[in-house]
Design a protein around this motif. Structure first.
Motif, PDB file in Angstrom:
ATOM      1  N   LYS A 152      32.878  21.072  35.593  1.00  0.00           N
ATOM      2  CA  LYS A 152      32.930  22.710  35.837  1.00  0.00           C
ATOM      3  C   LYS A 152      34.204  23.396  35.242  1.00  0.00           C
ATOM      4  N   GLU A 153      33.907  24.863  35.038  1.00  0.00           N
ATOM      5  CA  GLU A 153      34.970  25.312  34.513  1.00  0.00           C
ATOM      6  C   GLU A 153      34.829  26.875  34.918  1.00  0.00           C
ATOM      7  N   GLY A 154      35.836  27.722  34.478  1.00  0.00           N
ATOM      8  CA  GLY A 154      35.691  29.088  34.916  1.00  0.00           C
ATOM      9  C   GLY A 154      37.042  29.772  34.784  1.00  0.00           C
ATOM     10  N   CYS A 155      37.289  31.127  34.986  1.00  0.00           N
ATOM     11  CA  CYS A 155      38.598  31.948  34.534  1.00  0.00           C
ATOM     12  C   CYS A 155      38.615  32.945  35.851  1.00  0.00           C
ATOM     13  N   SER A 156      40.075  32.865  36.044  1.00  0.00           N
ATOM     14  CA  SER A 156      40.547  33.969  37.033  1.00  0.00           C
ATOM     15  C   SER A 156      42.001  34.562  36.956  1.00  0.00           C
ATOM     16  N   ALA A 157      41.981  35.599  37.379  1.00  0.00           N
ATOM     17  CA  ALA A 157      43.364  36.191  37.744  1.00  0.00           C
ATOM     18  C   ALA A 157      43.924  35.748  39.244  1.00  0.00           C
ATOM     19  N   THR A 158      45.173  35.585  39.277  1.00  0.00           N
ATOM     20  CA  THR A 158      45.645  35.484  40.605  1.00  0.00           C
ATOM     21  C   THR A 158      46.123  36.682  41.376  1.00  0.00           C
ATOM     22  N   PHE A 159      46.269  37.646  40.306  1.00  0.00           N
ATOM     23  CA  PHE A 159      46.705  38.983  40.937  1.00  0.00           C
ATOM     24  C   PHE A 159      46.440  40.178  40.041  1.00  0.00           C
ATOM     25  N   THR A 160      45.657  40.956  40.298  1.00  0.00           N
ATOM     26  CA  THR A 160      45.283  42.190  39.399  1.00  0.00           C
ATOM     27  C   THR A 160      45.787  43.471  39.888  1.00  0.00           C
ATOM     28  N   GLY A 161      46.147  43.544  41.001  1.00  0.00           N
ATOM     29  CA  GLY A 161      46.732  44.545  41.716  1.00  0.00           C
ATOM     30  C   GLY A 161      45.863  44.971  43.196  1.00  0.00           C
ATOM     31  N   ARG A 162      45.919  46.273  43.173  1.00  0.00           N
ATOM     32  CA  ARG A 162      45.143  46.913  44.428  1.00  0.00           C
ATOM     33  C   ARG A 162      43.814  46.850  43.938  1.00  0.00           C
ATOM     34  N   ARG A 163      42.724  46.691  45.131  1.00  0.00           N
ATOM     35  CA  ARG A 163      41.406  46.722  44.689  1.00  0.00           C
ATOM     36  C   ARG A 163      40.715  47.680  45.304  1.00  0.00           C
ATOM     37  N   PHE A 164      39.750  48.464  44.886  1.00  0.00           N
ATOM     38  CA  PHE A 164      39.054  49.560  45.307  1.00  0.00           C
ATOM     39  C   PHE A 164      37.587  49.451  45.275  1.00  0.00           C
ATOM     40  N   ASP A 165      37.140  50.308  46.200  1.00  0.00           N
ATOM     41  CA  ASP A 165      35.770  50.150  46.468  1.00  0.00           C
ATOM     42  C   ASP A 165      34.918  51.248  45.262  1.00  0.00           C
ATOM     43  N   THR A 166      35.641  52.195  44.828  1.00  0.00           N
ATOM     44  CA  THR A 166      35.013  53.067  43.881  1.00  0.00           C
ATOM     45  C   THR A 166      35.937  53.379  42.758  1.00  0.00           C
ATOM     46  N   ARG A 167      35.398  53.938  41.599  1.00  0.00           N
ATOM     47  CA  ARG A 167      36.079  54.333  40.623  1.00  0.00           C
ATOM     48  C   ARG A 167      36.967  55.380  40.824  1.00  0.00           C
ATOM     49  N   GLU A 168      36.725  56.482  41.577  1.00  0.00           N
ATOM     50  CA  GLU A 168      37.240  57.527  41.989  1.00  0.00           C
ATOM     51  C   GLU A 168      38.876  57.233  42.578  1.00  0.00           C
TER      52      GLU A 168
END
Length: 662
Positions: free
Chosen positions: A520-536
């Motif tokens: 099994k393999e994959g890729c992920s970040a531990t921390f991207t920053g704040r997450r948002f529901d919309t592009r705006e």
């Protein structure tokens, strides 16, 4: 077991029986070792068992046997603590009392020695000659002269390894006998190879150079009864693992996290302000907001037919007859496993950069790029789910040989200017395309002079000029104009069990030897920053607390979509065609993203022709809307996901594990 048997067992254990047979006296040290080993082995003293044996004498035969034993013990004791009487005196039978008296004398000697200071001796250094990885020379019984079942000359393939020309003199290969024996031996070896890899990983010994030099070959953890044969197997397994690790080059930039079986939370959190001016009363401040990333892995596999045994032998003999092919002479099992794993590891390294998991069409062997998801498509997913806001200036994604330096410097300055006063970038590094190193060197020399120093960690090849930002050059990017600033260790590769790929299993069906392994393999970040529901909302945040900064590494569409320009295509001010019926030069295994980059050019794709298998016609309605597709076996495009009006829809039949799809 009587006393004699016990005593002789100790003598044989200490390899002293020959002295008794030759009637040679023991040294003092040898007798002391007999006394100590006897007590250790039987949990009783030699003195106590002598007394018990004396009391248990029942008849004359036992008496004579016991007396002979007492005489032999008395002879040993006499050599350690000789009597002062003349040796010409007639010899008398030993008695228990005389032996005990001698033992008591030895005890007094030990006491005296214990009170005497140790003699000063100069420090001595013992030099051990390393075991050659190619062994000690073949013998009639063992390949390389190593006494281990895997090197037994009873095995047909080891006879060929010892002398390739002898293959013609051997009986014709029997697939039912030789083939079955070979795949059983190879399976067993692959299992121990996986276990060795796991041990090295758990003990932080996965250093390709150290392994190839045999640095860890004296650490036999996990190896039962590590005799010379087992030690030799470990040495060669370390060499195989080192060869494979040399192809595992992306893990030096992005570490591997194990233990992810399907999906797992990669934990992180934001902590609010906690400090304030003092005031009395219950006025509290502060809190924590969890911002986990969902890490996931997909199932990957090797499944190949090695061919019939006679074909394997022919290829192996060709390898043996090739001069200078390898400083290490591999056995046939090692040769097959090594080359299979080298190919698999090279493909995994490329996939970890450019791969995207796509469930294969039934009965169709899919591209190696679709066995797991790598860095680029993970970053693209973060953009599409509003975790990362790219720095989208067109100059950052369209640099040339002449403009690379200025584009990179502007990107670094742009990222630096976008962070707030509460965030530092001192641990962030800049990741660039290794294929563009020559462009970089040429630009730097042109701007800063031909005598610019490119060597060393602070040289112009490893640091952005006029800054302290370190550069890391990434492989497998083709001509992609890629830029990313990121703190090393944030982005991870994910696996379930260390060394799963190494556990190759085999089976013979008819005349074919088949091999496979799964992992099994994959890729992920531990921390991207704040997450948002919309592009705006992401745009309004304006990079605050964002941890990963990228350029928009997409090609700008002009009048058509060309796969040679990359996998991510966006419309721009220079776009002249908004409706698309084809992706020119599309490659198998590559997922192509068609995205609205500007509001004045919203892409459209009809459900017809090569796009006849998508779920519905696609018409973007806002900037950021996209359609992602991939070629099938018939040369038509299958839909992976789309976004219309800011709403993502994932085809879970083809991408069952992607967050947002289930």
């Amino acid at each position: 077991m009587n006393f004699k048997e016990k005593f002789m067992s100790v003598i044989e254990l200490l390899h002293l029986k020959q002295k008794i047979d030759d009637k040679k006296p023991f040294t003092k040290e040898e007798f002391n070792s007999i006394v100590a080993e006897y007590q250790k082995k039987y949990q009783t003293t030699l003195k106590d068992d002598l007394e018990a044996e004396e009391k248990s004498k029942k008849d004359d035969e036992q008496q004579a046997e016991m007396q002979a034993m007492l005489n032999s013990i008395q002879q040993v004791v006499s050599t350690i603590n000789p009597v002062t009487e003349s040796t010409t005196q007639p010899q008398q039978d030993a008695t228990l009392a005389s032996i005990l008296e001698s033992l008591n004398g030895i005890r007094e000697d030990f006491k005296a020695l214990g009170e005497r200071p140790a003699t000063d001796l100069p420090e001595q250094t013992v030099t051990v000659s390393p075991v050659s990885i190619n062994g000690f020379g073949n013998t009639p019984q063992y390949l390389f002269g190593v006494e281990h079942p895997i090197f037994s000359m009873e095995k047909r393939w080891n006879k060929i390894a010892a002398n390739p020309r002898a293959a013609s003199a051997l009986p014709e290969v029997d697939e039912q006998v030789d083939g079955v024996a070979f795949h059983k031996a190879a399976c067993a070896y692959a299992k121990t190879l996986k276990e060795r890899y796991q041990f090295l990983q758990e003990n932080k010994m996965l250093d390709a150079r150290a392994l190839s030099e045999g640095k860890y070959a004296t650490n036999y953890g996990g190896v039962d009864n590590a005799g010379l044969g087992n030690q030799f197997v470990v040495l060669r397994q370390d060499a195989i693992i080192a060869r494979v690790l040399e192809k595992r080059d992306l893990t030096q930039f992005f570490p591997v996290q194990y233990g992810i079986q399907d999906r797992g939370l990669i934990f992180n959190a934001f902590f609010d302000e906690v400090s304030q001016a003092y005031q009395s009363g219950e006025t509290f401040k502060g809190g924590m907001k969890i911002e986990n990333q969902m890490g996931y892995v997909d199932d990957s596999m090797i499944k190949i037919e090695w061919g019939p045994m006679k074909e394997l032998e022919r290829k192996y003999i060709g390898y043996l007859n090739k001069e200078g092919s390898d400083p290490i002479k591999w056995t046939m099992i090692e040769y097959q496993l090594l080359n299979t794993l080298l190919n698999a590891q090279t493909e995994q390294s490329k996939r970890r950069m450019r791969g995207i998991y796509v469930k294969p069409e039934k009965g169709v062997a899919g591209s190696y790029l679709n066995a797991g998801t790598g860095l680029l498509y993970t970053l693209l997913r973060y953009v599409h789910q509003y975790d990362i806001k790219p720095h989208a200036d067109a100059a950052y994604r369209s640099y040339t040989q002449a403009t690379m330096l200025s584009a990179v410097q502007e990107f670094v300055a742009d990222v630096t200017a976008s962070v707030t006063e509460d965030m530092e970038l001192d641990k962030h590094c800049l990741y660039l395309n290794r294929n563009h190193q020559s462009w970089w060197i040429k630009n730097v020399r042109s701007t800063y002079g031909k005598d610019t120093d490119f060597a060393g960690p602070m040289g112009a090849l490893n640091v952005v000029p006029d800054t302290t930002v370190q550069i890391i050059w990434l492989p497998y990017l083709g001509q992609l104009p890629f830029m990313m600033m990121h703190e090393p260790g944030n982005i991870l590769f994910l696996e379930y069990v260390p060394g799963e790929m190494f556990a190759v299993k085999m089976q013979e069906q008819m005349e074919q030897v088949r091999a496979w392994s799964t992992w099994k393999e994959g890729c992920s970040a531990t921390f991207t920053g704040r997450r948002f529901d919309t592009r705006e909302k992401m745009e309004e945040n304006a990079y605050e607390w964002q941890q990963i900064f990228i350029n928009l590494f997409a090609a700008t569409i002009v009048d058509k979509i060309d796969g040679k320009a990359g996998f991510w295509h966006v419309t721009g001010d220079s776009t002249t065609q908004d409706t698309y019926t084809e992706i020119a030069n599309a490659k198998a295994g590559v997922a192509y993203c068609i995205e609205a980059g500007v509001a004045t050019h919203l892409p459209k794709v009809a459900k017809s022709g090569k796009f006849g298998k998508i779920s519905a016609a696609f018409t973007a309605t806002a900037v950021g809307d996209y359609l992602m597709v991939i070629l099938d076996k018939d040369g038509n495009f299958r839909e992976l996901e789309r976004c219309v009006g800011g709403k993502r829809t994932i085809n879970t039949e083809l991408q069952p594990n992607v967050p947002g799809g289930r």
